[in-house]
Design an enzyme around this catalytic site. Structure first.
Site, PDB file in Angstrom:
ATOM      1  N   ASN A 368       0.835  -1.199   0.000  1.00 61.28           N
ATOM      2  CA  ASN A 368       0.000   0.000   0.000  1.00 61.28           C
ATOM      3  C   ASN A 368       0.870   1.249   0.000  1.00 61.28           C
ATOM      4  O   ASN A 368       1.196   1.802   1.046  1.00 61.28           O
ATOM      5  CB  ASN A 368      -0.933  -0.043   1.203  1.00 61.28           C
ATOM      6  CG  ASN A 368      -1.723  -1.329   1.213  1.00 61.28           C
ATOM      7  OD1 ASN A 368      -2.446  -1.615   0.274  1.00 61.28           O
ATOM      8  ND2 ASN A 368      -1.556  -2.135   2.248  1.00 61.28           N
ATOM      9  N   THR A 369       1.236   1.639  -1.181  1.00 55.48           N
ATOM     10  CA  THR A 369       2.169   2.723  -1.420  1.00 55.48           C
ATOM     11  C   THR A 369       1.602   3.561  -2.557  1.00 55.48           C
ATOM     12  O   THR A 369       0.648   3.178  -3.199  1.00 55.48           O
ATOM     13  CB  THR A 369       3.542   2.144  -1.823  1.00 55.48           C
ATOM     14  OG1 THR A 369       3.935   1.162  -0.851  1.00 55.48           O
ATOM     15  CG2 THR A 369       4.622   3.192  -1.908  1.00 55.48           C
TER      16      THR A 369
END
Length: 567
Positions: A368-369
Site C-alpha cells: 500500500n504505497t
C-alpha cells in the site's frame, strides 16, 4: 523501441484499458487525477518537475490518505537538468527506544513469522516509526525546486479544506480495513462517519489536516521535526504506548545516496541503492536474462515466464541474505550487480524445470504505497514512491491534526539477530524501484509503482516489455505480470490458462491472481523532445501533460491598425 510485432510472437495477448498522453513542456503521472492536476498547476505557474512532484505528493496525502502521508517514508530518484543524478532517502527509522526484543513474535515459521503478540508491531501507536517524508520533500524542494513551499502545498490544503469526491478505489480500501479503523475514534470519525465506511462519491473533508498543512506551509518542516507540532504528536504517541519521542523527530536526517547503475542491451539502468532493494536486484535479474533471446521467445509464453520466475527466485534469495540498511549491514552491491556474478549464477537456471530457492526470512513490506513520475522540458525527472506502509498506516490518527502515522515497525523482523531485525535508529528496508532508463546518456524512460516486494519484479518486467518486446509505453505498464520469491508463483489471470498449465508442468506452483503489484506510472522521452505519460489500470493513475506555451516573444495584440503602417 515501440514495435507492434511482439504480438506475433506472444503467448499472451491483451488490450490496454487506459490511454497515454503526449506533451512537450511537462508531464506528471500520479495515482490520482487531483495529484496530477496539482503538478500541472505548478507547471502552469512556471515551476519545474521538482515543484510539480512535491506538490503532487502533498496532494496525494489528502486524496490517497490510505497510501501516503507526511508521517511516512520514501525515496526519490532524481535526474537533474544539468545531468546530475541523485537519490534522496527519506525512509523511516526505528525510534531510539526500540530494541531487538521490543515485540514478541508469535511464530518462528511462515505465514505468521513477522507477526507479534497483540499485533503491536502492525496496528496502533507501538507500530509507529520515525517519519522521513516531510523533511525529505521540503529539503528536495528547497535544493532543486523554484517555487516556495506555501505555493506547492496550496492544492493539498485546498482539497483537504474543501473536500473531494471519494473514488471507488479509496472506498474499497476503507471498507477493507474498517474493523481496524473502528478501534481509533479519531480516524473513525473521518473515514467511518456514523459508523459506516465512506462510499464512492462521498465528499471527504479533512479540516484538521488542512490546518496542519497550513501550519507547515507557514513554519516549515521543523514544525514537525522538533517544533510545536512534533511535541504534540510525540506527547500523544508516548502516552499511547509508542516508542517515538520528540528527540527522534528532532534528530531525524535524510540521506543523499548515489544511484545503482547497470547496463541491459545497451540501456543504462539507474535505480535506488540499499536500503532499497530494487535498484540492485533489477540489475541482477536483467544480467541473468541478458544471455537469452527474450524477444524471440515472445511475451507471456511459457518459456519467457519460466526464465523470469527463475531470475526472480535467485534475486529474492540474495535479497533476503544481503540487502538491508547499509549503516548496519554490509551489502555487496558491486558483486550483486556484476555481469560476472550473473554468469556464475545463470547455470543454476534449468530451462526444462523449476529450481528451488526456498525463502527463509522474508521482509513483509506493504503493497500500500503510492508513486509518481514527473518530468519537465528542461530535463528534470523525479520518480518516487512514498508510503505509510500498510493501508492507513498504523490505523490511528493523531487527534486534532488529521495525521495518519506510518506502521513501519512491521517491516523489522521481530526475531533478534537477523539482517532485518529491529535496532535503534535503523532504516527500514524497502523494495522501492524508482528507475530511469538511458541510452547514449539520454533518458528514454522513467518508471515506478507501489507494490512492496513485488515492485522490483514489475519494473523488471516493464524493462523487458520495452527493450526486448518493443511494446508501446501504455502496453508496457498494463501488460500482465507474474511474481515469485521462491515459493508459489503469482500469475495474473490475463495470462491464458493453457500457458499457466504448461508453466505449472515445469514444476511451478501457480496461484492465479487478478493483479500483481500496484498502479504503474511511466514517462517515455522521445527523440523530438516530447514526453509520453502512461498509467495502468491497477490504480486511479492519470497522466497529465502540459503543452502549448506563452506567446511568441515580441507579440502583442492590437485591435486597430498601427499608425504609420502601410497595408
Amino acid at each position: 523501441m515501440t514495435n507492434s510485432g511482439w504480438r506475433g510472437r506472444a503467448g499472451t495477448l491483451f488490450q490496454c484499458e487506459k490511454t497515454p498522453v503526449t506533451a512537450s513542456r511537462g508531464m506528471a503521472v500520479t495515482n490520482h487525477p487531483l495529484a496530477s492536476a496539482a503538478s500541472a498547476e505548478m507547471f502552469a505557474m512556471g515551476g519545474n518537475a521538482i515543484d510539480a512532484a512535491i506538490s503532487a505528493l502533498f496532494t496525494l496525502t489528502v486524496v490517497e490518505p490510505m497510501m501516503v502521508g507526511i508521517f511516512g517514508g520514501g525515496t526519490a530518484v532524481l535526474h537533474l537538468a544539468d545531468g546530475r543524478e541523485t537519490v534522496i532517502d527519506g525512509l523511516a527509522t526505528a525510534p531510539m527506544a526500540a530494541k531487538p526484543d521490543s515485540f514478541k513474535p508469535i511464530s518462528d515459521v511462515w505465514p505468521d513469522y513477522m507477526e507479534s503478540e497483540g499485533r503491536r508491531n502492525r496496528v496502533g501507536p507501538a507500530s509507529v516509526a520515525v517519519p522521513g517524508n516531510l523533511k525529505a520533500w521540503c529539503e528536495t524542494l528547497e535544493r532543486f525546486g523554484t517555487l516556495p513551499l506555501e505555493t506547492v502545498m496550496e492544492p493539498a490544503i485546498r482539497h483537504a479544506a474543501r473536500g473531494f469526491r471519494v473514488t471507488n478505489y479509496l472506498a474499497s480500501c476503507i471498507e477493507e480495513i474498517s474493523d481496524d479503523l473502528k478501534l481509533d475514534p479519531a480516524i473513525a470519525a473521518v473515514f467511518l462517519p456514523g459508523g459506516q465506511p465512506l462510499e464512492e462519491g462521498a465528499l471527504l473533508v479533512q479540516a484538521d489536516y488542512a490546518q496542519t498543512l497550513r501550519e507547515i506551509a507557514e513554519k516549515g518542516p521543523d514544525h514537525l521535526y522538533g517544533g510545536d507540532l512534533g511535541k504534540r504528536i510525540a506527547d500523544y504517541l508516548q502516552q499511547a504506548g509508542s516508542y517515538v519521542a520528540l528527540e527522534d523527530l528532532a534528530n531525524y536526517r535524510t540521506v543523499e545516496r548515489q544511484p545503482v547503475r547497470g547496463i541491459y542491451r545497451g540501456v543504462e539502468i539507474v535505480g535506488p541503492p540499499p536500503p532499497c532493494s530494487g535498484g540492485v536486484h533489477i540489475v541482477q535479474m536483467l544480467n541473468l536474462l541478458e544471455a537469452y533471446d527474450i524477444a524471440g521467445m515472445g511475451f507471456g509464453t511459457t518459456e519467457t515466464l519460466h526464465l523470469m520466475a527463475e531470475a526472480l527466485k535467485i534475486a529474492a534469495a540474495d535479497r533476503r541474505a544481503t540487502t538491508a540498511d547499509p549503516a548496519f549491514v554490509d551489502v555487496p552491491v558491486e558483486r550483486l550487480i556484476s555481469k560476472d556474478y550473473a554468469d556464475e549464477r545463470r547455470p543454476e537456471i534449468r530451462t526444462d524445470r523449476a529450481s528451488a530457492f526456498e525463502a527463509k526470512i522474508l521482509n513483509v513490506e506493504s503493497a500500500n504505497t503510492t508513486h509518481l513520475t514527473v518530468a519537465d522540458a528542461a530535463g528534470n525527472i523525479v520518480t518516487s514512491p512514498q508510503t505509510i506502509n500498510s493501508l492507513f498506516g498504523a490505523r490511528i490518527m493523531i487527534p486534532g491534526t488529521g495525521i495518519i502515522p506510518t506502521n513501519y515497525m512491521y517491516l523489522f523482523d521481530p526475531h533478534p539477530g537477523n539482517a532485518l531485525s529491529l535496532l535503534p535508529g535503523k532504516r527500514i528496508t524497502s523494495g522501492i524501484s524508482a528507475t530511469i532508463g538511458k541510452r547514449d546518456g539520454k533518458p528514454i524512460f522513467a518508471v515506478g509503482l507501489p507494490g512492496a516486494h513485488r515492485i522490483p519484479s514489475a519494473v523488471f518486467q516493464f524493462i523487458l516489455n520495452r527493450v526486448d518486446h518493443g511494446m508501446s509505453l501504455q502496453e508496457a505498464v498494463e501488460a500482465p505480470r507474474l511474481f515469485t520469491q521462491g515459493q508459489e508463483v503469482e500469475i495474473e489471470t490475463a495470462v491464458p490458462q493453457d500457458v499457466r498449465e504448461r508453466f505449472a508442468a515445469l514444476g511451478h506452483t501457480v496461484i492465479a491472481t487478478d493483479h500483481v503489484a500496484g498502479g504503474m506510472g511511466a514517462i517515455a522521452f522521445n527523440a523530438d523532445g516530447t514526453m509520453e505519460g502512461a498509467s495502468c489500470w491497477r490504480a486511479d493513475g492519470v497522466p497529465m501533460g502540459v503543452g502549448g506555451g506563452l506567446a511568441r516573444r515580441g507579440t502583442s495584440f492590437w485591435p486597430d491598425p498601427r499608425r504609420g503602417r502601410k497595408y
